[in-house]
Design an enzyme around this catalytic site. Structure first.
Site, PDB file in Angstrom:
ATOM      1  N   GLU A  83      46.240  29.474  39.436  1.00 24.93           N
ATOM      2  CA  GLU A  83      47.662  29.562  39.742  1.00 24.93           C
ATOM      3  C   GLU A  83      48.528  28.685  38.842  1.00 24.93           C
ATOM      4  O   GLU A  83      49.754  28.843  38.810  1.00 24.93           O
ATOM      5  CB  GLU A  83      47.923  29.222  41.215  1.00 24.93           C
ATOM      6  CG  GLU A  83      47.497  27.835  41.642  1.00 24.93           C
ATOM      7  CD  GLU A  83      46.079  27.786  42.201  1.00 24.93           C
ATOM      8  OE1 GLU A  83      45.816  26.891  43.028  1.00 24.93           O
ATOM      9  OE2 GLU A  83      45.242  28.631  41.801  1.00 24.93           O
ATOM     10  N   HIS A  84      47.902  27.761  38.086  1.00 22.29           N
ATOM     11  CA  HIS A  84      48.665  26.886  37.192  1.00 22.29           C
ATOM     12  C   HIS A  84      48.639  27.353  35.738  1.00 22.29           C
ATOM     13  O   HIS A  84      49.373  26.811  34.903  1.00 22.29           O
ATOM     14  CB  HIS A  84      48.127  25.454  37.266  1.00 22.29           C
ATOM     15  CG  HIS A  84      48.202  24.842  38.626  1.00 22.29           C
ATOM     16  ND1 HIS A  84      49.303  24.973  39.441  1.00 22.29           N
ATOM     17  CD2 HIS A  84      47.296  24.093  39.326  1.00 22.29           C
ATOM     18  CE1 HIS A  84      49.092  24.331  40.579  1.00 22.29           C
ATOM     19  NE2 HIS A  84      47.887  23.800  40.538  1.00 22.29           N
ATOM     20  N   HIS A 107      37.838  32.863  33.699  1.00 21.01           N
ATOM     21  CA  HIS A 107      38.154  33.952  34.640  1.00 21.01           C
ATOM     22  C   HIS A 107      39.331  34.706  34.039  1.00 21.01           C
ATOM     23  O   HIS A 107      40.249  34.099  33.489  1.00 21.01           O
ATOM     24  CB  HIS A 107      38.502  33.369  36.008  1.00 21.01           C
ATOM     25  CG  HIS A 107      38.833  34.386  37.050  1.00 21.01           C
ATOM     26  ND1 HIS A 107      38.177  35.595  37.166  1.00 21.01           N
ATOM     27  CD2 HIS A 107      39.766  34.374  38.057  1.00 21.01           C
ATOM     28  CE1 HIS A 107      38.670  36.267  38.197  1.00 21.01           C
ATOM     29  NE2 HIS A 107      39.644  35.553  38.742  1.00 21.01           N
ATOM     30  N   GLY A 133      30.226  24.786  38.888  1.00 21.14           N
ATOM     31  CA  GLY A 133      30.137  23.768  37.861  1.00 21.14           C
ATOM     32  C   GLY A 133      28.936  22.843  37.973  1.00 21.14           C
ATOM     33  O   GLY A 133      28.226  22.623  36.975  1.00 21.14           O
ATOM     34  N   GLU A 194      34.331  38.096  45.840  1.00 16.41           N
ATOM     35  CA  GLU A 194      34.826  36.982  46.639  1.00 16.41           C
ATOM     36  C   GLU A 194      35.424  37.461  47.959  1.00 16.41           C
ATOM     37  O   GLU A 194      35.180  36.878  49.017  1.00 16.41           O
ATOM     38  CB  GLU A 194      35.894  36.215  45.857  1.00 16.41           C
ATOM     39  CG  GLU A 194      35.358  35.447  44.653  1.00 16.41           C
ATOM     40  CD  GLU A 194      36.467  34.942  43.756  1.00 16.41           C
ATOM     41  OE1 GLU A 194      36.167  34.146  42.856  1.00 16.41           O
ATOM     42  OE2 GLU A 194      37.640  35.348  43.936  1.00 16.41           O
ATOM     43  N   GLU A 226      22.341  30.262  65.010  1.00 18.27           N
ATOM     44  CA  GLU A 226      21.942  31.641  64.726  1.00 18.27           C
ATOM     45  C   GLU A 226      22.862  32.329  63.722  1.00 18.27           C
ATOM     46  O   GLU A 226      22.399  33.143  62.908  1.00 18.27           O
ATOM     47  CB  GLU A 226      21.881  32.456  66.016  1.00 18.27           C
ATOM     48  CG  GLU A 226      20.803  32.016  66.992  1.00 18.27           C
ATOM     49  CD  GLU A 226      19.408  32.102  66.387  1.00 18.27           C
ATOM     50  OE1 GLU A 226      19.165  32.956  65.517  1.00 18.27           O
ATOM     51  OE2 GLU A 226      18.550  31.278  66.786  1.00 18.27           O
ATOM     52  N   SER A 251      10.246  38.027  59.918  1.00 16.00           N
ATOM     53  CA  SER A 251       9.366  38.645  60.907  1.00 16.00           C
ATOM     54  C   SER A 251       9.608  40.151  60.982  1.00 16.00           C
ATOM     55  O   SER A 251      10.660  40.658  60.570  1.00 16.00           O
ATOM     56  CB  SER A 251       9.612  38.029  62.283  1.00 16.00           C
ATOM     57  OG  SER A 251      10.884  38.425  62.775  1.00 16.00           O
TER      58      SER A 251
END
Length: 329
Positions: A83-84, A107, A133, A194, A226, A251
């Site tokens: 975003e920066h 990215h 990283g 994501e 669980e 199992s």
């Protein structure tokens, strides 16, 4: 699909360049230190007063202001939060980056969605390790490397792909494999993974399972074990050997429940919603929504973060994890 290895790269292409790493978070730390240990001249660019400066100094790389780091670099790697990027490029990188230099990303978001439009004289490349990283750094130190993706958006020099491969090899990723892709493919698949599976899908599934058990009268502690705690066991099996290996390890009861009940949870309605999520990524709706979220002070993210902290599963989990200090270690 092209897969490259160290033998396919030219280390002199990155070793003969000065590299500026912008940001020193999870990926910034790994990139700066792996490149330095591979013999690359690295400087870390930080904003004035950054809390990361003492850590950079302790780790060893040189540190400078973002402006000075960009001015001296032949390759600028943008590793601040997505975003920066647009503001950093507009205010600091564009006025100061050398003519004919390269700008790199881990990215493709800001390039693919048009938030950054680099000058035509710049190589625009991506090197995206497929790991967090700390894993990128630890694997390098151990003599290995995580796989990475590379892509070229703009090839001004005629060497953009070769430079990206050289950088990826210096990160250590050529020891395992460097996969050529595109900015579009990396961005859209990364966002989808994501949102629908790795973060959004898993967290929503675990929370819904916890709530279902608690609402049915089972104790929150047992429900947490669980639906959340044992996720690591299954994820580790999947990571090491895929779905088949996981099913061989569990199992027969668990396997039969997996193959007969799993499709009832992830059914056609869920698949349809996944397709809608992918469509929102492809047409830019998600990008516009995320950009607006940041421009307005992240109201949704802050509100959900507060609600998540207050959720019984988080409170029960914190108490149970306190009984297992080895988890943090």
């Amino acid at each position: 699909m092209h897969i490259y290895y160290e033998k396919d790269t030219d280390p002199t292409l990155i070793n003969n360049r000065k590299v500026a790493i912008i940001g020193y978070g999870s990926q910034g730390h790994a990139h700066a230190n792996n490149l330095r240990d591979s013999g690359v001249d690295v400087v870390v660019g930080l904003r004035p007063g950054s809390t990361s400066e003492p850590k950079v100094t302790q780790d060893g790389p040189r540190v400078a202001s973002v402006t000075d780091a960009v001015r001296e670099a032949d390759l600028v790697m943008m590793l601040a939060p997505d975003e920066h990027h647009a503001a950093i490029y507009r205010e600091v990188v564009a006025p100061n980056i050398k003519k004919g230099a390269a700008i790199a990303f881990a990215h493709g978001f800001n390039i693919h969605f048009g938030q950054i439009e680099p000058r035509p004289d710049l190589d625009v490349i991506m090197i995206a390790p497929k790991g967090i990283g700390p894993q990128v750094r630890a694997t390098y130190i151990a003599g290995g490397g995580v796989p990475s993706l590379v892509a070229v958006h703009q090839d001004a020099s005629g060497q953009a792909l070769a430079i990206a491969l050289s950088y990826a090899a210096a990160l250590g990723t050529g020891r395992t494999g460097i996969i050529e892709t595109t900015f579009r493919e990396e961005t859209e698949t990364d966002l989808f993974g994501e949102q629908a599976v790795l973060c959004g899908g898993v967290s929503a599934l675990a929370q819904a399972g916890f709530e279902t058990l608690v609402e049915a009268g089972y104790t929150p502690e047992v429900a947490y074990f669980e639906c959340m705690h044992e996720l690591k066991l299954i994820v580790d099996l999947l990571y090491k050997g895929g779905i088949s290996r996981m099913r061989e390890a569990i199992s027969n009861t668990a396997e039969y429940g997996d193959i007969t009940r799993g499709p009832r949870v992830i059914d056609d309605r869920v698949r349809g919603e996944m397709k809608r999520i992918l469509g929102e990524i492809q047409n830019g709706a998600f990008a516009r929504e995320f950009i607006m979220e940041n421009q307005t002070g992240k109201p949704v993210m802050k509100a959900v973060a507060r609600l998540t902290r207050e959720h019984p599963m988080e409170q029960v989990g914190a108490r149970l994890r306190g009984m297992m200090p080895w988890i943090e270690e």
